[in-house]
Design an enzyme around this catalytic site. Structure first.
Site, mmCIF file in Angstrom:
data_model
loop_
_atom_site.group_PDB
_atom_site.id
_atom_site.type_symbol
_atom_site.label_atom_id
_atom_site.label_comp_id
_atom_site.label_asym_id
_atom_site.label_seq_id
_atom_site.Cartn_x
_atom_site.Cartn_y
_atom_site.Cartn_z
ATOM 1 N NE ARG A 95 -1.420 0.950 2.255
ATOM 2 C CZ ARG A 95 -0.102 1.741 2.546
ATOM 3 N NH1 ARG A 95 0.222 2.931 3.872
ATOM 4 N NH2 ARG A 95 0.656 1.903 2.228
ATOM 5 C CD GLU A 110 -2.855 11.014 4.714
ATOM 6 O OE1 GLU A 110 -1.914 10.032 4.751
ATOM 7 O OE2 GLU A 110 -4.174 10.248 3.683
ATOM 8 C CE LYS A 128 -0.257 3.640 -2.002
ATOM 9 N NZ LYS A 128 0.248 5.529 -1.827
#
Ligand code: PLP
Ligand code: COI
Length: 339
Positions: free
Chosen positions: A80, A219, A183
């Site tokens: 990720r 989210e 992220k």
């Protein structure tokens, strides 16, 4: 050190013995080095400071009954971070450098891995920044990858207890085709105003709607969302949310418990139909949602009336924790033992 109250740790920074660092210079990664300093020397024109070339990860290490230290889904976090690098044009940290740096940071701070039974864990924070200078808006030519660790308790003070969350249309954390699915620090900067407002009003987090139409669930500020109904685990698919590794794990566990899994758009109206709802993430683990208040029009969706998590959330929580702490065997290859 002997004064750490493991069972009552919050989610915060505590100084540990070492962090590890690795530089990308002249087109290649160097050696992984340990440092006992909490500071980094940084160029005043580093792209991380000016243009937000920064990405981070969050994963945890757990001490088992057998004394062994288990890192949860190390490779998934490495991959990720590579995806985050591609999103904002940073040098990609190779999986072996990421893994070795994390293992080294954990090993060097072994004494900070909370004891089995305390409920706490060692939070691992890998960070990648553009350290090279630019004044024009361009990617840096030098990068610093570092890993620090810190022992933590629950992210939400309530721990595994339902908390209320808030929907607002006043702020977005990410753009529809922007950086919400990686992220990077900018997403969290963008979430601060809504997050601080929600906390001041007594909510544990903001539940964001999709930024384009405000019709679908995206989210929560620091975690993914799931809902349960009719023996089905439902979680939003969206281009503006982070692909949570905890959520991916819960989908697997739920499927193996006999639930059906639906990863799809979830309309705001569908909130009225769930029997249970929760936030999930590395820091949040599973944090059941007591109710969702729509701050803009006064409606509420209630999932827990007695202050207790629902049965599916409880089962998922117990199963996930059992694998993380080594109480159950890990049939999925999620655990890396630190030796
Ligand atoms: N969504 C956001 C915005 C997050 O910051 C996090 C935390 O990492 C998550 C979801 C959960 O992701 P993961 O389960 O990989 O920690
Ligand atoms: C995590 O769960 O690891 C996160 O990064 C969430 C938050 C602390 C930013």
């Amino acid at each position: 050190m002997s004064t750490i109250d493991w069972a009552n740790l919050g989610f915060g920074y505590m100084k540990t013995d070492f962090n590890v660092r690795c530089y990308y210079r002249n087109g290649k990664w160097g050696e992984i080095e340990a440092s006992d300093s909490e500071y980094i020397p940084l160029h005043i024109a580093a792209t991380a400071l000016h243009y937000g070339q920064e990405a981070f990860e969050g994963l945890k290490a757990f001490r088992g009954k057998d004394g062994q230290i288990r890192i949860f889904r190390l490779e998934d976090n490495a991959l990720r971070m590579q995806s985050s690098s591609r999103g904002i044009l940073m040098a990609e940290v190779p999986v072996d450098i990421f893994s070795n740096a994390v293992k080294k940071a954990v090993k060097l701070n072994e004494r900070f891995v909370p004891p089995y039974g305390s409920g706490a864990a060692l939070y691992i924070r890998p960070l990648l920044i553009g350290s090279g200078p630019q004044v024009g808006v361009r990617p840096a030519e030098e990068y610093l990858f570092l890993v620090f660790v810190t022992p933590v308790g629950p992210y939400f003070k309530a721990g595994f207890k339902p908390t209320p969350v808030m929907v607002t249309r006043e702020f977005d954390r990410a753009a529809p085709q922007g950086t919400g699915n990686i992220k990077v620090g900018g997403n969290y900067a963008a979430s601060l105003r809504a997050g601080v407002k929600a906390h001041a009003l007594g909510y544990s987090a903001v539940l964001y709607l999709d930024p384009k139409e405000k019709k679908y669930i995206d989210e929560c500020g620091p975690a993914n969302f799931y809902g349960i109904k009719n023996n089905c685990y439902i979680t939003p698919a969206s281009s503006s949310i982070l692909p949570s590794i905890t959520n991916k794990s819960l989908m697997q566990l739920a499927e193996d418990m006999g639930l059906t899994i639906e990863r799809r758009r979830v309309s705001f109206e569908e909130l009225a139909t769930f029997e249970e709802a929760g936030q999930c993430g590395t820091a949040a683990v599973i944090s059941p949602i007591e109710r969702i208040d729509d701050a803009d029009n006064g409606t509420s969706f209630v999932y827990s009336k007695d202050g207790e998590p629902g049965p599916v959330s409880k089962n998922l929580y117990q199963k996930l924790r059992a694998i993380q702490y080594g109480d159950d065997v890990d049939p999925y290859g999620w655990i890396t033992i630190v030796d």
